[in-house]
Design a protein around this motif. Structure first.
Motif, mmCIF file in Angstrom:
data_model
loop_
_atom_site.group_PDB
_atom_site.id
_atom_site.type_symbol
_atom_site.label_atom_id
_atom_site.label_comp_id
_atom_site.label_asym_id
_atom_site.label_seq_id
_atom_site.Cartn_x
_atom_site.Cartn_y
_atom_site.Cartn_z
ATOM 1 N N ALA A 41 -5.306 15.016 1.386
ATOM 2 C CA ALA A 41 -4.484 14.803 2.572
ATOM 3 C C ALA A 41 -3.070 15.292 2.309
ATOM 4 O O ALA A 41 -2.689 15.558 1.175
ATOM 5 C CB ALA A 41 -4.462 13.320 2.928
ATOM 6 N N GLU A 42 -2.308 15.400 3.376
ATOM 7 C CA GLU A 42 -0.876 15.647 3.288
ATOM 8 C C GLU A 42 -0.174 14.492 3.970
ATOM 9 O O GLU A 42 -0.407 14.237 5.146
ATOM 10 C CB GLU A 42 -0.499 16.964 3.970
ATOM 11 N N ASP A 46 4.897 18.558 2.637
ATOM 12 C CA ASP A 46 3.966 19.659 2.480
ATOM 13 C C ASP A 46 3.312 19.622 1.102
ATOM 14 O O ASP A 46 3.991 19.497 0.085
ATOM 15 C CB ASP A 46 4.722 20.982 2.670
ATOM 16 N N ARG A 47 1.986 19.662 1.085
ATOM 17 C CA ARG A 47 1.156 19.653 -0.123
ATOM 18 C C ARG A 47 1.327 18.401 -0.981
ATOM 19 O O ARG A 47 1.155 18.444 -2.196
ATOM 20 C CB ARG A 47 1.415 20.911 -0.963
ATOM 21 N N TRP A 48 1.711 17.256 -0.359
ATOM 22 C CA TRP A 48 1.794 16.003 -1.101
ATOM 23 C C TRP A 48 0.922 14.968 -0.420
ATOM 24 O O TRP A 48 1.065 14.778 0.787
ATOM 25 C CB TRP A 48 3.233 15.491 -1.165
ATOM 26 N N GLY A 50 -1.673 16.239 -2.073
ATOM 27 C CA GLY A 50 -2.539 17.321 -2.518
ATOM 28 C C GLY A 50 -3.948 16.824 -2.779
ATOM 29 O O GLY A 50 -4.463 15.963 -2.080
ATOM 30 N N THR A 51 -4.567 17.347 -3.824
ATOM 31 C CA THR A 51 -5.950 16.988 -4.117
ATOM 32 C C THR A 51 -6.085 16.016 -5.284
ATOM 33 O O THR A 51 -7.186 15.626 -5.631
ATOM 34 C CB THR A 51 -6.766 18.257 -4.429
ATOM 35 N N ASP A 52 -4.977 15.621 -5.882
ATOM 36 C CA ASP A 52 -4.992 14.714 -7.031
ATOM 37 C C ASP A 52 -5.196 13.273 -6.557
ATOM 38 O O ASP A 52 -4.429 12.763 -5.736
ATOM 39 C CB ASP A 52 -3.689 14.843 -7.812
ATOM 40 N N LEU A 53 -6.203 12.620 -7.087
ATOM 41 C CA LEU A 53 -6.521 11.245 -6.693
ATOM 42 C C LEU A 53 -5.408 10.271 -7.090
ATOM 43 O O LEU A 53 -5.104 9.328 -6.349
ATOM 44 C CB LEU A 53 -7.854 10.819 -7.312
ATOM 45 N N LYS A 54 -4.763 10.501 -8.236
ATOM 46 C CA LYS A 54 -3.678 9.608 -8.674
ATOM 47 C C LYS A 54 -2.480 9.713 -7.739
ATOM 48 O O LYS A 54 -1.861 8.701 -7.395
ATOM 49 C CB LYS A 54 -3.264 9.950 -10.101
ATOM 50 N N VAL A 58 -0.600 6.968 -5.297
ATOM 51 C CA VAL A 58 0.856 6.789 -5.235
ATOM 52 C C VAL A 58 1.334 6.868 -3.786
ATOM 53 O O VAL A 58 2.170 6.068 -3.346
ATOM 54 C CB VAL A 58 1.571 7.830 -6.121
ATOM 55 N N SER A 59 0.794 7.824 -3.025
ATOM 56 C CA SER A 59 1.215 7.949 -1.627
ATOM 57 C C SER A 59 0.820 6.715 -0.822
ATOM 58 O O SER A 59 1.584 6.266 0.036
ATOM 59 C CB SER A 59 0.641 9.216 -1.001
#
Length: 159
Positions: A41-42, A46-48, A50-54, A58-59
């Motif tokens: 998701a974003e 932009d691009r945060w 991203g594809t990193d599960l960690k 955090v988001s």
């Protein structure tokens, strides 16, 4: 020889770049226009994450904390009531608190507009826990049925 007709000029009307009618593609990633589940998701930037599960976790924590902070600011009682209604500094502080609360509320709203189900649940959960901790009667020590209620520094938010 038959004449060929020239191509019509491009349409420069309302729907030219409207993402509500035509989902845009950017580097292979489509902007979602319905709720979806997943960590790709974003959120807000932009691009945060991203594809990193960690970073997705955090988001979610950031959205949760912002929603809880909105509820804290809605229930705060930092400014004393004795004569502070006419105090210029108290008015400035209330204005700053109101502005921060509005800004955080808009950021939470924009995060929810990522249409990610986890972000939505984090925002609702943050508001719920923040209200339970700061705004409900459970967290107030002396809120007897006959006692006068103490006003908060800010007017209630309209959600």
């Amino acid at each position: 020889m038959p004449e060929t007709m020239p191509a019509p000029p491009p349409h420069y009307g309302f729907h030219r770049n409207c993402t509500c009618m035509h989902p845009r593609k950017r580097m292979g990633m489509m902007m979602h226009m319905t709720f979806f589940w997943g960590h790709n998701a974003e959120v807000l930037f932009d691009r945060w994450p991203g594809t990193d599960l960690k970073m997705y976790a955090v988001s979610l924590a950031v959205v949760f904390a912002m929603a809880a902070l909105v509820e804290l600011l809605s229930a705060c009682k930092l400014i004393g009531r004795a004569g502070s209604n006419r105090n210029f500094a108290a008015g400035i502080l209330r204005t700053v608190l109101f502005t921060v609360r509005c800004g955080l509320s808009y950021l939470v709203m924009l995060a929810v507009m990522s249409f990610n189900g986890g972000v939505f649940l984090a925002a609702v959960g943050g508001h719920a826990l923040g209200f339970l901790a700061f705004g409900s009667r459970v967290s107030k020590k002396s809120d007897a049925p006959g006692s006068a209620k103490e006003q908060t520094d800010l007017p209630p938010s309209g959600c």
